[in-house]
Design a protein around this motif. Structure first.
Motif, PDB file in Angstrom:
ATOM      1  N   ILE A  23       0.819  -1.213   0.000  1.00  0.00           N
ATOM      2  CA  ILE A  23       0.000   0.000   0.000  1.00  0.00           C
ATOM      3  C   ILE A  23       0.853   1.264   0.000  1.00  0.00           C
ATOM      4  N   GLY A  24       2.154   1.131   0.199  1.00  0.00           N
ATOM      5  CA  GLY A  24       3.049   2.283   0.172  1.00  0.00           C
ATOM      6  C   GLY A  24       3.468   2.678  -1.232  1.00  0.00           C
ATOM      7  N   ALA A  25       3.114   1.860  -2.227  1.00  0.00           N
ATOM      8  CA  ALA A  25       3.509   2.149  -3.603  1.00  0.00           C
ATOM      9  C   ALA A  25       2.333   1.896  -4.551  1.00  0.00           C
ATOM     10  N   PRO A  26       1.316   2.762  -4.517  1.00  0.00           N
ATOM     11  CA  PRO A  26       0.193   2.563  -5.435  1.00  0.00           C
ATOM     12  C   PRO A  26       0.592   2.894  -6.876  1.00  0.00           C
ATOM     13  N   ASN A  29      -2.768   4.073 -11.942  1.00  0.00           N
ATOM     14  CA  ASN A  29      -4.114   3.730 -12.410  1.00  0.00           C
ATOM     15  C   ASN A  29      -5.038   3.301 -11.267  1.00  0.00           C
ATOM     16  N   GLY A  30      -4.596   3.465 -10.017  1.00  0.00           N
ATOM     17  CA  GLY A  30      -5.434   3.132  -8.864  1.00  0.00           C
ATOM     18  C   GLY A  30      -5.277   1.717  -8.357  1.00  0.00           C
ATOM     19  N   LYS A  31      -4.463   0.918  -9.020  1.00  0.00           N
ATOM     20  CA  LYS A  31      -4.228  -0.455  -8.582  1.00  0.00           C
ATOM     21  C   LYS A  31      -3.013  -0.486  -7.654  1.00  0.00           C
ATOM     22  N   TRP A  32      -2.689  -1.677  -7.145  1.00  0.00           N
ATOM     23  CA  TRP A  32      -1.589  -1.827  -6.193  1.00  0.00           C
ATOM     24  C   TRP A  32      -0.462  -2.654  -6.788  1.00  0.00           C
ATOM     25  N   GLN A  33       0.768  -2.372  -6.346  1.00  0.00           N
ATOM     26  CA  GLN A  33       1.910  -3.191  -6.729  1.00  0.00           C
ATOM     27  C   GLN A  33       1.953  -4.428  -5.844  1.00  0.00           C
ATOM     28  N   LYS A  54      -8.040  -5.930   2.182  1.00  0.00           N
ATOM     29  CA  LYS A  54      -7.857  -4.940   3.244  1.00  0.00           C
ATOM     30  C   LYS A  54      -7.463  -3.593   2.635  1.00  0.00           C
ATOM     31  N   ALA A  55      -6.567  -3.606   1.661  1.00  0.00           N
ATOM     32  CA  ALA A  55      -6.123  -2.370   1.010  1.00  0.00           C
ATOM     33  C   ALA A  55      -7.296  -1.646   0.356  1.00  0.00           C
ATOM     34  N   ALA A  60      -7.849   6.701   2.474  1.00  0.00           N
ATOM     35  CA  ALA A  60      -6.550   7.284   2.145  1.00  0.00           C
ATOM     36  C   ALA A  60      -5.789   7.676   3.409  1.00  0.00           C
ATOM     37  N   ALA A  61      -6.500   8.203   4.407  1.00  0.00           N
ATOM     38  CA  ALA A  61      -5.859   8.597   5.664  1.00  0.00           C
ATOM     39  C   ALA A  61      -5.322   7.382   6.418  1.00  0.00           C
TER      40      ALA A  61
END
Length: 92
Positions: A23-26, A29-33, A54-55, A60-61
């Motif tokens: 979650i530290g590197a989105p 395009n809004g997806k996750w690495q 969970k992500a 965002a906070a």
């Protein structure tokens, strides 16, 4: 040779228990690495990994707070530091 089904393969792979993301590197395009990084020596930021479900349910906070606490904890002694994903509220 049969592919293993349990243990870390089930935990970090796709499926019910798996599919962990950083979650530290989105992505833009809004997806996750995917969870992890190539190596610590490449200068990449310390990852905060959670299951994809969970992500997607975090605000965002909450994501900012979790990543900030994980990176502030650092990595002393070369072992991963466990930091809770959601900060517990203080009782009044």
């Amino acid at each position: 040779m049969a592919k293993p089904r349990g243990g870390l393969t089930a935990w970090f792979g796709k499926g019910k228990k798996g599919d962990w993301v950083n979650i530290g590197a989105p992505k833009k395009n809004g997806k996750w690495q995917a969870c992890g990084r190539k190596s610590a020596s490449d200068g990449g930021k310390y990852p905060k990994c959670v299951p994809r479900s969970k992500a997607n349910s975090m605000t965002a906070a909450q994501i900012r707070s979790a990543v900030q606490r994980k990176r502030a904890a650092g990595n002393p002694g070369g072992k991963p530091t466990m930091v809770s994903t959601l900060k517990k509220r203080k009782k009044k």
